[in-house]
Motif scaffolding. Structure first.
Motif, PDB file in Angstrom:
ATOM      1  N   GLU A  35      90.551  42.243  33.631  1.00 37.23           N
ATOM      2  CA  GLU A  35      91.275  42.843  34.755  1.00 37.23           C
ATOM      3  C   GLU A  35      91.582  44.306  34.484  1.00 37.23           C
ATOM      4  OE1 GLU A  35      94.136  40.512  37.461  1.00 37.23           O
ATOM      5  OE2 GLU A  35      94.473  39.704  35.448  1.00 37.23           O
ATOM      6  N   CYS A  36      91.492  45.115  35.532  1.00 34.16           N
ATOM      7  CA  CYS A  36      91.967  46.497  35.466  1.00 34.16           C
ATOM      8  C   CYS A  36      93.494  46.493  35.449  1.00 34.16           C
ATOM      9  CB  CYS A  36      91.486  47.283  36.681  1.00 34.16           C
ATOM     10  SG  CYS A  36      89.694  47.422  36.831  1.00 34.16           S
ATOM     11  N   ASP A  37      94.068  47.648  35.202  1.00 36.07           N
ATOM     12  CA  ASP A  37      95.511  47.802  35.337  1.00 36.07           C
ATOM     13  C   ASP A  37      95.917  47.380  36.751  1.00 36.07           C
ATOM     14  OD1 ASP A  37      98.078  49.187  34.204  1.00 36.07           O
ATOM     15  OD2 ASP A  37      97.841  49.967  36.236  1.00 36.07           O
ATOM     16  N   THR A  38      97.122  46.880  36.930  1.00 37.68           N
ATOM     17  CA  THR A  38      97.547  46.309  38.214  1.00 37.68           C
ATOM     18  C   THR A  38      97.418  47.282  39.379  1.00 37.68           C
ATOM     19  OG1 THR A  38      99.822  46.908  37.625  1.00 37.68           O
ATOM     20  CG2 THR A  38      99.124  44.642  37.205  1.00 37.68           C
ATOM     21  N   SER A  39      97.546  48.595  39.122  1.00 35.93           N
ATOM     22  CA  SER A  39      97.466  49.562  40.217  1.00 35.93           C
ATOM     23  C   SER A  39      96.032  49.999  40.512  1.00 35.93           C
ATOM     24  CB  SER A  39      98.325  50.795  39.896  1.00 35.93           C
ATOM     25  OG  SER A  39      97.875  51.409  38.705  1.00 35.93           O
ATOM     26  N   CYS A  40      95.072  49.626  39.635  1.00 40.18           N
ATOM     27  CA  CYS A  40      93.672  50.026  39.824  1.00 40.18           C
ATOM     28  C   CYS A  40      92.957  49.062  40.780  1.00 40.18           C
ATOM     29  CB  CYS A  40      92.920  50.008  38.494  1.00 40.18           C
ATOM     30  SG  CYS A  40      93.458  51.231  37.295  1.00 40.18           S
ATOM     31  N   LYS A  41      92.170  49.652  41.647  1.00 40.46           N
ATOM     32  CA  LYS A  41      91.283  48.844  42.488  1.00 40.46           C
ATOM     33  C   LYS A  41      89.979  48.582  41.744  1.00 40.46           C
ATOM     34  CE  LYS A  41      89.649  48.690  47.279  1.00 40.46           C
ATOM     35  NZ  LYS A  41      89.590  49.455  48.556  1.00 40.46           N
ATOM     36  N   SER A  42      89.556  49.574  40.962  1.00 38.36           N
ATOM     37  CA  SER A  42      88.396  49.427  40.079  1.00 38.36           C
ATOM     38  C   SER A  42      88.622  50.337  38.874  1.00 38.36           C
ATOM     39  CB  SER A  42      87.091  49.800  40.804  1.00 38.36           C
ATOM     40  OG  SER A  42      87.147  51.145  41.263  1.00 38.36           O
ATOM     41  N   CYS A  43      87.923  50.037  37.767  1.00 42.39           N
ATOM     42  CA  CYS A  43      88.141  50.804  36.537  1.00 42.39           C
ATOM     43  C   CYS A  43      86.893  50.794  35.690  1.00 42.39           C
ATOM     44  CB  CYS A  43      89.330  50.257  35.765  1.00 42.39           C
ATOM     45  SG  CYS A  43      89.126  48.518  35.255  1.00 42.39           S
ATOM     46  N   SER A  44      86.789  51.769  34.771  1.00 39.51           N
ATOM     47  CA  SER A  44      85.655  51.824  33.847  1.00 39.51           C
ATOM     48  C   SER A  44      86.032  51.260  32.488  1.00 39.51           C
ATOM     49  CB  SER A  44      85.150  53.262  33.695  1.00 39.51           C
ATOM     50  OG  SER A  44      86.198  54.108  33.239  1.00 39.51           O
ATOM     51  N   ASN A  45      87.315  51.291  32.144  1.00 34.58           N
ATOM     52  CA  ASN A  45      87.810  50.601  30.954  1.00 34.58           C
ATOM     53  C   ASN A  45      89.274  50.259  31.189  1.00 34.58           C
ATOM     54  OD1 ASN A  45      89.430  52.897  30.176  1.00 34.58           O
ATOM     55  ND2 ASN A  45      87.562  53.824  29.330  1.00 34.58           N
ATOM     56  N   SER A  46      89.931  49.734  30.181  1.00 34.45           N
ATOM     57  CA  SER A  46      91.286  49.214  30.380  1.00 34.45           C
ATOM     58  C   SER A  46      92.307  50.298  30.687  1.00 34.45           C
ATOM     59  CB  SER A  46      91.728  48.433  29.138  1.00 34.45           C
ATOM     60  OG  SER A  46      91.746  49.282  27.997  1.00 34.45           O
ATOM     61  N   THR A  47      91.976  51.564  30.411  1.00 33.82           N
ATOM     62  CA  THR A  47      92.952  52.644  30.625  1.00 33.82           C
ATOM     63  C   THR A  47      92.501  53.676  31.661  1.00 33.82           C
ATOM     64  OG1 THR A  47      92.018  53.940  28.797  1.00 33.82           O
ATOM     65  CG2 THR A  47      93.849  52.430  28.273  1.00 33.82           C
ATOM     66  N   TYR A  48      91.261  53.567  32.173  1.00 35.63           N
ATOM     67  CA  TYR A  48      90.750  54.591  33.094  1.00 35.63           C
ATOM     68  C   TYR A  48      90.380  53.957  34.441  1.00 35.63           C
ATOM     69  CZ  TYR A  48      88.667  59.020  34.463  1.00 35.63           C
ATOM     70  OH  TYR A  48      88.407  60.205  35.092  1.00 35.63           O
TER      71      TYR A  48
END
Length: 214
Positions: A35-48
């Motif tokens: 899962e991405c961070d809760t506020s991310c709709k999509s992500c490239s890694n756990s912090t971006y």
């Protein structure tokens, strides 16, 4: 941070692992979908983050809450992901999406070192090298102040370039170059004030004139 590791969120699967995850997930180092961070709709890694939910905006790979932007923004774009017009005291950021704070003396500004208009209690003299607005406290010996500088000076001071300058001691009132009325015991002659003893045959003076002759 990783919140969940699963393999049922994979969109494209390879023998070696997942190639592409569904929205809200990304491929981790084990080839599974995390899962991405809760506020991310999509992500490239756990912090971006690469996109955000409707309540956040993307800033350098982070999703920031929209309420901070709404406080700075007067009018949002229809998708609420960027600001169209900033509130007073703010200016558009370099990327054009958010707002940066002006200097504390500005209502509107060009950048953080240049005011376009001043807040109450501050002034900026036109046709000068002033970039930021300055406090009214800097307008000494001024009785009437405005956002463009001083308008009226105290007695024994004259107005020049929207600031007050002291008249010569022999003048009661003056302009930049000339006396208009004189101090006690002085006579106005050729737009300058002279002590009555310097005026030929004069032995006393009052109201800028010789009052008694030899």
């Amino acid at each position: 941070t990783l919140q969940q590791i699963t393999d049922d969120k994979c969109f494209d699967r390879l023998p070696s692992g997942c190639a592409r995850c569904k929205k809200g997930f990304r491929v981790n180092e084990k080839g599974l979908c995390s899962e991405c961070d809760t506020s991310c709709k999509s992500c490239s890694n756990s912090t971006y983050c690469t996109s955000c939910n409707q309540y956040s905006r993307l800033v350098n790979g982070k999703c920031e809450p929209m309420n901070a932007l709404i406080q700075m923004c007067q009018k949002m774009w229809p998708n609420n992901q960027a600001c169209l017009i900033c509130q007073d005291g703010y200016r558009k950021s370099k990327d054009g999406r958010t707002c940066d704070k002006c200097h504390e003396s500005c209502i509107t500004c060009q950048d953080d070192e240049s005011c376009l208009t001043c807040k109450d209690g501050y002034f900026k003299i036109s046709d000068s090298n002033m970039k930021l607005c300055d406090s009214y406290d800097k307008l000494e010996n001024c009785t009437e102040k405005s956002i463009t500088g001083c308008k009226v000076c105290e007695k024994r001071y004259y107005l020049n370039d929207y600031k007050c300058h002291k008249c010569p001691s022999e003048c009661k009132t003056c302009t930049k170059d000339y006396c208009q009325t004189c101090a006690e015991n002085h006579v106005l002659k050729d737009q300058q004030c002279h002590h009555f003893t310097k005026i030929e045959h004069c032995i006393s003076a009052k109201n800028s004139k010789c009052t008694k002759c030899e």
